[in-house]
Design an enzyme around this catalytic site. Structure first.
Site, PDB file in Angstrom:
ATOM      1  CB  SER A 160      -0.968   0.012   1.199  1.00  0.00           C
ATOM      2  OG  SER A 160      -2.101  -0.772   0.901  1.00  0.00           O
TER       3      SER A 160
ATOM      4  CE  LYS B 152      -4.515   2.179  -0.605  1.00  0.00           C
ATOM      5  NZ  LYS B 152      -3.839   0.859  -0.542  1.00  0.00           N
TER       6      LYS B 152
ATOM      7  CB  SER C 153      -4.497   1.838   3.716  1.00  0.00           C
ATOM      8  OG  SER C 153      -3.659   1.214   2.766  1.00  0.00           O
TER       9      SER C 153
END
Length: 438
Positions: free
Chosen positions: A94, A97, A271
């Site tokens: 993640s 991102k 997230s």
């Protein structure tokens, strides 16, 4: 500070009616310290040798496995002051991102709002709901996403625009996006298990069936959104069909999302995978690429290159980091973070403000709580987490003990004990915060 006590407050405290309420001067409270101090370009910079002496042993612990890469950059100068395979192509999870946030803010801008429109259909009473790529569109009494546009508000506009004509049918147009709604390399339950959804330009509440973070998701979010809109118009679910808007059709209503800066902040804090992959498609649209997984990946790389960021090791296939096929380098992450903290890049500041804060917010709210797990850095570390089975990463911003602002990225792709790897990474970031390292 002044306080006014009304009659209800007086009664609640057992005071008599004769004791009239009045303004009283209070004591001004001290201003609390900032979560992170402002950048001090005059603070001494850590030395490469000093950082290496402190960080290398912590990065070599068994919990992080046999392969970990690292990058630490001085934000003021952009200089790399500690690295280990910083250009390596790593599975980012993640932390992807961060890249998506930079790309969408640089192309669409932080004030951009994603529209959802309704136009007149080909027949009287037909209306066409056009998906614009806003996954936050709301149907819940309290929207899951702050500041989200509402389906019922859109329906009110349409009813008013139709005047005396009763709506008869809802056609939903999802032609804005192309290709599969399921990313390459995603796990089988990625779209229904609570962490993601089928990516479509029309959905409500990120595809959620309930107003909770890990709620189940609708198998066909676009159909559900169209049915919710039909219900708001007073039509049954059967009055919904897929189609496309007629060319030049008259607009009957439009709602817009919260500004992209707010959506980016929420995406980073929580997230949110759906937000990330929807925003990646906004980059594709802005760069005249197909609004697909491939198109978004190509467009984001183009944006990064235009920003002068290092794309060695770049190999994204989605915008969320959900895929095990994604590849990014630590140097790219620290390059973005250092750029986002600069005063001349106000368009990227939502990255900085969106990063979770250690022991306080988002995905770091339950971390840095114990001394052995880096609690000395509570409130000092802002960072994006990344977790897949066998993959643990942490990338963010910290002000060290001497007041120097540093960007960091630590990425391990062969871990065997996820919880212990998380603690190990938190201790590395805490050491960076505590270190003058000169």
């Amino acid at each position: 500070m002044s306080v006014f006590a009304g009659d209800g407050v007086i009664s609640a405290f057992g005071l008599t009616g004769a004791q009239k309420a009045s303004w009283r001067a209070g004591t001004t409270l001290p201003v609390p310290p900032p979560v992170l101090a402002a950048m001090d370009g005059q603070a001494p910079m850590p030395s490469q040798a000093g950082l290496s002496a402190v960080l290398t042993p912590l990065l070599s612990v068994q919990a992080l496995g046999p392969h970990i890469t690292a990058s630490v950059v001085d934000v003021t100068t952009g200089q790399s002051i500690f690295s280990s395979e910083q250009d390596a192509a790593m599975t980012p999870a993640s932390t992807t991102k961060i890249v998506t946030a930079a790309a969408v803010l640089a192309t669409r801008g932080p004030a951009y709002r994603i529209p959802t429109r309704v136009v007149a259909g080909a027949q009287p009473g037909e209306v066409v709901l056009i998906g614009g790529g806003d996954p936050t569109l709301s149907v819940f009494p309290t929207p899951y996403y702050p500041g989200a546009a509402r389906i019922d508000d859109l329906a009110k506009q349409v009813k008013q625009a139709l005047g005396g004509t009763a709506p008869t049918k809802v056609i939903y147009d999802v032609s804005l996006f192309s290709g599969s709604g399921v990313g390459p390399g995603w796990d089988p339950d990625a779209t229904t298990g609570g962490s993601g959804a089928v990516i479509t330009p029309l959905m409500t509440e990120g595809g959620r069936t309930k107003a909770t973070k890990y709620s189940d998701r609708y198998a066909q979010p676009d159909v559900q959104a169209a049915q919710a809109f039909a219900k708001a118009l007073g039509l049954p679910a059967g009055a919904v069909a897929a189609g496309t808007a007629p060319a030049g059709a008259n607009e009957l209503g439009k709602v817009e999302s919260a500004p992209l800066a707010r959506i980016v902040e929420f995406m980073l804090q929580e997230s949110d995978n759906v937000l990330a992959d929807e925003l990646a498609r906004q980059v594709a649209l802005a760069k005249n690429q197909p609004a697909s997984f491939d198109g978004a990946a190509t467009a984001m790389k183009e944006v990064l290159e235009g920003l002068g960021l290092p794309v060695t090791g770049y190999g994204l296939v989605d915008g969320s980091g959900f895929s095990r096929s994604d590849r990014l380098s630590p140097a790219l992450l620290t390059g973005i973070l250092a750029m986002a903290a600069r005063t001349d890049r106000g368009d990227l500041h939502a990255i900085f403000s969106g990063l979770p804060v250690a022991a306080y917010s988002g995905t770091l709210a339950t971390r840095y709580l114990k001394a052995a797990e880096g609690s000395s850095a509570a409130g000092l570390v802002r960072a994006k987490t990344g977790t897949l089975t066998g993959v643990n990463s942490l990338s963010g911003i910290v002000v060290d003990a001497d007041g120097r602002t540093l960007a960091f990225a630590f990425m391990a792709d062969q871990t065997t004990n996820g919880p212990q790897a998380v603690i190990a990474l938190d201790r590395v970031a805490a050491a960076l915060a505590a270190c003058g390292c000169r």
